[in-house]
Structure formats: structure tokens, C-alpha cells
Write an enzyme that holds these catalytic residues in place. Structure first.
Site, PDB file in Angstrom:
ATOM      1  N   HIS A  70       5.260 -17.704   0.028  1.00 43.24           N
ATOM      2  CA  HIS A  70       6.582 -16.741  -0.148  1.00 43.24           C
ATOM      3  C   HIS A  70       7.897 -17.423   0.517  1.00 43.24           C
ATOM      4  CE1 HIS A  70       4.376 -13.371  -1.606  1.00 43.24           C
ATOM      5  NE2 HIS A  70       3.494 -13.507  -0.723  1.00 43.24           N
ATOM      6  N   GLU A  97      -7.022 -10.343  -2.007  1.00 44.64           N
ATOM      7  CA  GLU A  97      -5.871  -9.297  -2.304  1.00 44.64           C
ATOM      8  C   GLU A  97      -5.744  -8.553  -3.364  1.00 44.64           C
ATOM      9  OE1 GLU A  97      -2.205 -12.075  -0.899  1.00 44.64           O
ATOM     10  OE2 GLU A  97      -3.802 -13.404  -1.879  1.00 44.64           O
ATOM     11  N   ASP A 139      -0.437  -7.146  -0.420  1.00 41.98           N
ATOM     12  CA  ASP A 139      -0.764  -7.097  -1.793  1.00 41.98           C
ATOM     13  C   ASP A 139      -1.878  -6.220  -2.259  1.00 41.98           C
ATOM     14  OD1 ASP A 139       0.851  -9.403  -3.175  1.00 41.98           O
ATOM     15  OD2 ASP A 139       0.027 -10.642  -1.660  1.00 41.98           O
TER      16      ASP A 139
END
Length: 255
Positions: A38, A141, A167
């Protein structure tokens, strides 16, 4: 990292700063996760961040941007002893990740003799010992990944799983709300199932209270917040105290 007697506590590194990584290592965190998924952290940045972390006694974990053999190879060649692979949903993807992390005959990781991980060629047994000296951590996730948890964990070479509440809540229709009862039920279910098969699983939470509750359930290791979240929290606290302003409501629930 996963052989410690007490649950190792870490945090997320989102700032791409070697100085911040070094400071948090000296602060006492057992492990620090460098987030290349990210954050636009480049491999040259990672080189310096790993050098900083490994001066402190903390263990580095590098979360690569994707389940990609080149990304995993470069993180390992730079000297990370633990890698995390995001969005693994089935045994086939788990096998691909393990293969990228392990040298032949266990896997397909490309070999080079002189790099940081081999101490620039001075660790003569690196090629023979590397498969036992790095940890492969796979992220759970999605609901699909949870459904396939046991088959993912059964892949030889998987050292640990890591549940991603952010997530998971997003793909299950509760974006930004990992505290939703449905998500918390999934989190509790995951640890029960991992205990049953003897697979360590970690998790991340935004507050000490939340992380403490996960550890009480049996999560083997955990992260609390991130460098950026901690900085923003302290900045808001100081500004409220000194300027009397209303602190902006935090939107981050973990990192």
C-alpha cells in the site's frame, strides 16, 4: 521470529523512512512490517529500512505488493528473513508463494551468490541454509481464503498465516468496519481452526485493547497500528491540548 515463547508484537511501517523504522525497533517492538503493498516503497528504500531494523534486534517482515516470484526474490536477496504475501485464497496460490521463497529442490527461487542476504558472499552456506532461515507468511483476507484456510495451511513451507481484518471487512460488505459482529465472528473462527491444526496465525488491530483481545483468543503474533497512525494520533493529541481544537475523527481502524 515465530519461535519466541511470548506473542511477538509488531507494527506497520507506512512512512518509507529508515529513521522511523530504526526508532520503532529501539522502542521495543519485536517485529516491524515494511508495507510494499500500500506504500510506494521502492527496493532501494527497502535496502536502507532493513539495515535500520536489523541494527535494533527487531525482526523485519516485508509484505510484497503481490504474490510475485520476482518481488519475493528481491525482498529475500536484500536480507529480509520474513516475507508476507497478500491475498492468498487457495492452496495453488500458497504453493506458488512457497515456491518463490524456497531454493530448489523445495522451490524455484532464483540463486545469486553475492547479495545482502548472503552477506555479500561471505556466508558460505547461505544457499544450503536459506530455506530454513526465512519465514513465509500468507495473508487470509477474503471469505474464499477463510473457506480454504485448512488447505492453505497444509501446503508444505507455509510457516504462518496472517488475517487481514481490513480487507476481510471490505470484501464482506462492511468496508472500514472490522468491528462488525460478522467480521469479529470470522476472526474468532479463524483462530479456533488454526489452533486445531497447529498453524500460527497473526493479526493487526488499531488499539491495544483490540490487539489484547486477539491475543487472549490465541493469535500467535499481532501488530498494533502503524508508524503513520501513531504519528497522527500523537499530533492530534498535542494540537487538542495546545490549541484547543477539535481533533479530526480518525478513519483508520488499524494502519
Amino acid at each position: 521470529m515465530l519461535k519466541r515463547q511470548s506473542a511477538p508484537l509488531g507494527t506497520w511501517l507506512m512512512s518509507a523512512s529508515a529513521s522511523t523504522a530504526e526508532a520503532l525497533g529501539y522502542a521495543g517492538f519485536d517485529w516491524l512490517l515494511v508495507d510494499m503493498e500500500h506504500v510506494p516503497i521502492e527496493f532501494r528504500d527497502l535496502w536502507h529500512i532493513l539495515q535500520a531494523i536489523q541494527c535494533t534486534g527487531a525482526q523485519p517482515i516485508v509484505r510484497v505488493a503481490a504474490n510475485d516470484p520476482v518481488l519475493l526474490k528481491r525482498a529475500l536477496d536484500l536480507g529480509s528473513t520474513n516475507v508476507m504475501v497478500p491475498f492468498v485464497e487457495n492452496a495453488e496460490q500458497a504453493r506458488a508463494a512457497v515456491s518463490a521463497v524456497k531454493y530448489p529442490p523445495m522451490g524455484t527461487r532464483g540463486f545469486a551468490a553475492v547479495h545482502r542476504a548472503s552477506r555479500y558472499g561471505t556466508w558460505k552456506g547461505y544457499g544450503q541454509q536459506a530455506n530454513d532461515s526465512v519465514s513465509c507468511i500468507l495473508q487470509i483476507e477474503t471469505a474464499t481464503a477463510l473457506a480454504n484456510l485448512e488447505e492453505i495451511a497444509a501446503v508444505p513451507g507455509v510457516d504462518a498465516l496472517f488475517l487481514g481484518p481490513g480487507d476481510l471487512s471490505s470484501v464482506c460488505g462492511h468496508i472500514g468496519n472490522p468491528a462488525h459482529p460478522d467480521i469479529q465472528a470470522m476472526i474468532s473462527d479463524a483462530i479456533v481452526r488454526c489452533k486445531a491444526i497447529g498453524m500460527p496465525i497473526g493479526i493487526v488491530g488499531g488499539t491495544p485493547e483490540l490487539v489484547g483481545s486477539y491475543l487472549e483468543q490465541g493469535y500467535a503474533f499481532a501488530a498494533v497500528a502503524s508508524d503513520m497512525a501513531m504519528m497522527m494520533s500523537k499530533a492530534n493529541e498535542l494540537l487538542v491540548a495546545l490549541k484547543g481544537r477539535q481533533a479530526p475523527e480518525a478513519v483508520a481502524t488499524a494502519y
